[in-house]
Design a protein around this motif. Structure first.
Motif, PDB file in Angstrom:
ATOM      1  N   ILE A  33      -9.811 -12.600  23.633  1.00 54.40           N
ATOM      2  CA  ILE A  33     -10.145 -11.812  22.450  1.00 54.40           C
ATOM      3  C   ILE A  33      -9.048 -10.804  22.138  1.00 54.40           C
ATOM      4  O   ILE A  33      -8.667 -10.622  20.968  1.00 54.40           O
ATOM      5  CB  ILE A  33     -11.504 -11.111  22.649  1.00 54.40           C
ATOM      6  CG1 ILE A  33     -12.633 -12.164  22.668  1.00 54.40           C
ATOM      7  CG2 ILE A  33     -11.760 -10.078  21.557  1.00 54.40           C
ATOM      8  CD1 ILE A  33     -13.968 -11.622  23.138  1.00 54.40           C
ATOM      9  N   ALA A  34      -8.520 -10.150  23.154  1.00 56.85           N
ATOM     10  CA  ALA A  34      -7.456  -9.167  22.935  1.00 56.85           C
ATOM     11  C   ALA A  34      -6.226  -9.823  22.324  1.00 56.85           C
ATOM     12  O   ALA A  34      -5.594  -9.265  21.413  1.00 56.85           O
ATOM     13  CB  ALA A  34      -7.100  -8.487  24.259  1.00 56.85           C
ATOM     14  N   ASN A  35      -5.886 -10.996  22.817  1.00 54.85           N
ATOM     15  CA  ASN A  35      -4.728 -11.708  22.273  1.00 54.85           C
ATOM     16  C   ASN A  35      -4.963 -12.138  20.832  1.00 54.85           C
ATOM     17  O   ASN A  35      -4.042 -12.151  20.014  1.00 54.85           O
ATOM     18  CB  ASN A  35      -4.417 -12.925  23.135  1.00 54.85           C
ATOM     19  CG  ASN A  35      -3.151 -13.636  22.699  1.00 54.85           C
ATOM     20  OD1 ASN A  35      -2.060 -13.073  22.754  1.00 54.85           O
ATOM     21  ND2 ASN A  35      -3.298 -14.868  22.243  1.00 54.85           N
ATOM     22  N   ASP A  36      -6.203 -12.485  20.518  1.00 56.69           N
ATOM     23  CA  ASP A  36      -6.532 -12.912  19.164  1.00 56.69           C
ATOM     24  C   ASP A  36      -6.519 -11.737  18.182  1.00 56.69           C
ATOM     25  O   ASP A  36      -6.038 -11.873  17.053  1.00 56.69           O
ATOM     26  CB  ASP A  36      -7.911 -13.574  19.158  1.00 56.69           C
ATOM     27  CG  ASP A  36      -8.268 -14.161  17.807  1.00 56.69           C
ATOM     28  OD1 ASP A  36      -7.492 -14.982  17.288  1.00 56.69           O
ATOM     29  OD2 ASP A  36      -9.331 -13.798  17.265  1.00 56.69           O
ATOM     30  N   LEU A  37      -7.013 -10.581  18.616  1.00 54.26           N
ATOM     31  CA  LEU A  37      -7.125  -9.431  17.723  1.00 54.26           C
ATOM     32  C   LEU A  37      -5.811  -8.683  17.557  1.00 54.26           C
ATOM     33  O   LEU A  37      -5.503  -8.185  16.464  1.00 54.26           O
ATOM     34  CB  LEU A  37      -8.192  -8.460  18.243  1.00 54.26           C
ATOM     35  CG  LEU A  37      -9.637  -8.926  18.206  1.00 54.26           C
ATOM     36  CD1 LEU A  37     -10.550  -7.840  18.762  1.00 54.26           C
ATOM     37  CD2 LEU A  37     -10.061  -9.299  16.784  1.00 54.26           C
ATOM     38  N   ASP A  38      -5.044  -8.579  18.621  1.00 57.97           N
ATOM     39  CA  ASP A  38      -3.839  -7.744  18.581  1.00 57.97           C
ATOM     40  C   ASP A  38      -2.794  -8.310  19.543  1.00 57.97           C
ATOM     41  O   ASP A  38      -2.570  -7.769  20.629  1.00 57.97           O
ATOM     42  CB  ASP A  38      -4.202  -6.303  18.973  1.00 57.97           C
ATOM     43  CG  ASP A  38      -3.095  -5.310  18.657  1.00 57.97           C
ATOM     44  OD1 ASP A  38      -1.990  -5.740  18.267  1.00 57.97           O
ATOM     45  OD2 ASP A  38      -3.339  -4.097  18.799  1.00 57.97           O
ATOM     46  N   PRO A  39      -2.143  -9.410  19.155  1.00 58.66           N
ATOM     47  CA  PRO A  39      -1.202 -10.078  20.067  1.00 58.66           C
ATOM     48  C   PRO A  39      -0.099  -9.167  20.587  1.00 58.66           C
ATOM     49  O   PRO A  39       0.272  -9.269  21.756  1.00 58.66           O
ATOM     50  CB  PRO A  39      -0.626 -11.206  19.206  1.00 58.66           C
ATOM     51  CG  PRO A  39      -1.632 -11.435  18.140  1.00 58.66           C
ATOM     52  CD  PRO A  39      -2.267 -10.106  17.866  1.00 58.66           C
ATOM     53  N   ALA A  40       0.392  -8.280  19.746  1.00 54.18           N
ATOM     54  CA  ALA A  40       1.501  -7.422  20.155  1.00 54.18           C
ATOM     55  C   ALA A  40       1.089  -6.403  21.213  1.00 54.18           C
ATOM     56  O   ALA A  40       1.931  -5.942  21.999  1.00 54.18           O
ATOM     57  CB  ALA A  40       2.079  -6.700  18.936  1.00 54.18           C
ATOM     58  N   ASN A  41      -0.183  -6.051  21.225  1.00 54.51           N
ATOM     59  CA  ASN A  41      -0.670  -5.037  22.167  1.00 54.51           C
ATOM     60  C   ASN A  41      -1.818  -5.579  23.027  1.00 54.51           C
ATOM     61  O   ASN A  41      -2.693  -4.832  23.445  1.00 54.51           O
ATOM     62  CB  ASN A  41      -1.160  -3.802  21.400  1.00 54.51           C
ATOM     63  CG  ASN A  41      -0.055  -3.157  20.595  1.00 54.51           C
ATOM     64  OD1 ASN A  41       0.887  -2.585  21.149  1.00 54.51           O
ATOM     65  ND2 ASN A  41      -0.146  -3.264  19.271  1.00 54.51           N
ATOM     66  N   ARG A  42      -1.780  -6.877  23.293  1.00 56.50           N
ATOM     67  CA  ARG A  42      -2.898  -7.523  23.955  1.00 56.50           C
ATOM     68  C   ARG A  42      -3.173  -6.963  25.350  1.00 56.50           C
ATOM     69  O   ARG A  42      -4.337  -6.835  25.754  1.00 56.50           O
ATOM     70  CB  ARG A  42      -2.682  -9.026  24.030  1.00 56.50           C
ATOM     71  CG  ARG A  42      -1.472  -9.465  24.841  1.00 56.50           C
ATOM     72  CD  ARG A  42      -1.261 -10.977  24.741  1.00 56.50           C
ATOM     73  NE  ARG A  42      -0.158 -11.435  25.579  1.00 56.50           N
ATOM     74  CZ  ARG A  42       1.114 -11.375  25.229  1.00 56.50           C
ATOM     75  NH1 ARG A  42       1.453 -10.872  24.056  1.00 56.50           N
ATOM     76  NH2 ARG A  42       2.053 -11.816  26.049  1.00 56.50           N
ATOM     77  N   TYR A  67     -11.319  -2.908  14.522  1.00 57.77           N
ATOM     78  CA  TYR A  67     -10.613  -4.079  14.016  1.00 57.77           C
ATOM     79  C   TYR A  67     -11.499  -4.746  12.955  1.00 57.77           C
ATOM     80  O   TYR A  67     -12.699  -4.520  12.908  1.00 57.77           O
ATOM     81  CB  TYR A  67     -10.321  -5.074  15.141  1.00 57.77           C
ATOM     82  CG  TYR A  67      -9.352  -4.550  16.168  1.00 57.77           C
ATOM     83  CD1 TYR A  67      -7.987  -4.783  16.068  1.00 57.77           C
ATOM     84  CD2 TYR A  67      -9.812  -3.802  17.255  1.00 57.77           C
ATOM     85  CE1 TYR A  67      -7.093  -4.298  17.008  1.00 57.77           C
ATOM     86  CE2 TYR A  67      -8.935  -3.302  18.204  1.00 57.77           C
ATOM     87  CZ  TYR A  67      -7.578  -3.549  18.074  1.00 57.77           C
ATOM     88  OH  TYR A  67      -6.696  -3.056  19.001  1.00 57.77           O
ATOM     89  N   LYS A  68     -10.898  -5.542  12.131  1.00 61.27           N
ATOM     90  CA  LYS A  68     -11.652  -6.230  11.078  1.00 61.27           C
ATOM     91  C   LYS A  68     -12.329  -7.462  11.675  1.00 61.27           C
ATOM     92  O   LYS A  68     -11.901  -8.600  11.480  1.00 61.27           O
ATOM     93  CB  LYS A  68     -10.721  -6.622   9.933  1.00 61.27           C
ATOM     94  CG  LYS A  68     -10.157  -5.420   9.176  1.00 61.27           C
ATOM     95  CD  LYS A  68      -9.243  -5.862   8.048  1.00 61.27           C
ATOM     96  CE  LYS A  68      -8.704  -4.664   7.280  1.00 61.27           C
ATOM     97  NZ  LYS A  68      -7.795  -5.077   6.170  1.00 61.27           N
ATOM     98  N   VAL A  69     -13.400  -7.220  12.398  1.00 59.83           N
ATOM     99  CA  VAL A  69     -14.100  -8.291  13.087  1.00 59.83           C
ATOM    100  C   VAL A  69     -15.572  -7.902  13.215  1.00 59.83           C
ATOM    101  O   VAL A  69     -15.907  -6.723  13.320  1.00 59.83           O
ATOM    102  CB  VAL A  69     -13.473  -8.542  14.473  1.00 59.83           C
ATOM    103  CG1 VAL A  69     -13.591  -7.325  15.367  1.00 59.83           C
ATOM    104  CG2 VAL A  69     -14.069  -9.765  15.138  1.00 59.83           C
ATOM    105  N   GLU A  70     -16.435  -8.909  13.208  1.00 54.99           N
ATOM    106  CA  GLU A  70     -17.864  -8.662  13.372  1.00 54.99           C
ATOM    107  C   GLU A  70     -18.294  -8.968  14.805  1.00 54.99           C
ATOM    108  O   GLU A  70     -17.718  -9.838  15.469  1.00 54.99           O
ATOM    109  CB  GLU A  70     -18.664  -9.530  12.401  1.00 54.99           C
ATOM    110  CG  GLU A  70     -18.422  -9.179  10.936  1.00 54.99           C
ATOM    111  CD  GLU A  70     -19.353  -9.947  10.024  1.00 54.99           C
ATOM    112  OE1 GLU A  70     -20.368 -10.502  10.515  1.00 54.99           O
ATOM    113  OE2 GLU A  70     -19.060  -9.988   8.816  1.00 54.99           O
TER     114      GLU A  70
END
Length: 218
Positions: A33-42, A67-70
């Motif tokens: 999930i971290a990689n999907d939401l914010d790859p640069a700061n995963r 983040y823009k996620v539900e």
């Protein structure tokens, strides 16, 4: 602990915190999930997520707020990612020793079919098991005896063992049904606490082991 195994023996395993540590699944999902939401700061996001989990915070609500996620999409990602998990030490050797001696293997686990099968596939053990019973498919959860009766009907045998970890639900039914029950002691990483002083004696396993090294398949 010696277990005599032959073609009339069925040994049934729980999955989560019995064949591997479920916390590893959580970590795998958080990294995905971290990689999907914010790859640069995963990496930093993953560390923050895990820290919040350990504090008891609502990790998915935190992500939804920042983040823009539900939340429902995060839950789906958690349940449906391809996990990176590994078996407990000596678990694979135990499984293959049982097969080599002619015994049959089964799994009884609570959870969703897609999630639990993805774990079993990731652990590389699917082909070892004659039966895999998952609560979502059956419509009942442990400790319902039906989950165990399905194994008896599918694999007739002289003796059945159940190896699990969760005292609140894993052992009471197989104890009642005349199975042998073995509890794997929490290695300190289990998601569910094992001790409940209010439980009756029949909820507890007949034997305890600290690791699969203590099982001798003969």
């Amino acid at each position: 602990m010696d277990i005599k195994v032959d073609k009339h023996t069925v040994i049934v395993f729980d999955l989560d915190d019995t064949l591997y540590n479920e916390i590893e699944y959580l970590k795998s999902a958080y990294k995905f999930i971290a990689n999907d939401l914010d790859p640069a700061n995963r990496k930093s996001l993953y560390r923050n997520m895990f820290a919040k989990y350990r504090k008891g915070d609502n990790v998915f609500q935190y992500l939804a707020n920042n983040y823009k996620v539900e939340v429902k999409d995060l839950i789906e990602a958690y349940r449906n990612h391809n996990p990176k998990i590994s078996l407990f030490d000596d678990a694979y050797q135990t499984l293959t020793d049982i097969k080599r001696k002619g015994g049959s293997l089964a799994i009884i686990t609570d959870g969703r079919v897609n999630t639990q099968m993805a774990k079993i596939e990731a652990l590389g053990i699917k082909d070892l098991f004659s039966e895999i019973i998952i609560s979502e498919a059956l419509g009942t959860e442990k400790p319902n005896e039906q989950n165990f009766k399905v194994v008896e009907e599918a694999i007739p045998a002289r003796i059945y063992y159940y190896i699990g970890d969760n005292i609140s639900k894993d052992f009471v039914s197989p104890n009642t049904m005349g199975w042998k029950t073995i509890g794997l002691i929490d290695n300190g990483l289990n998601i569910h606490f094992q001790v409940d002083e209010n439980l009756k004696e029949e909820f507890f396993p007949q034997f305890l082991i600290a690791s699969y090294k203590e099982l001798n398949i003969v």
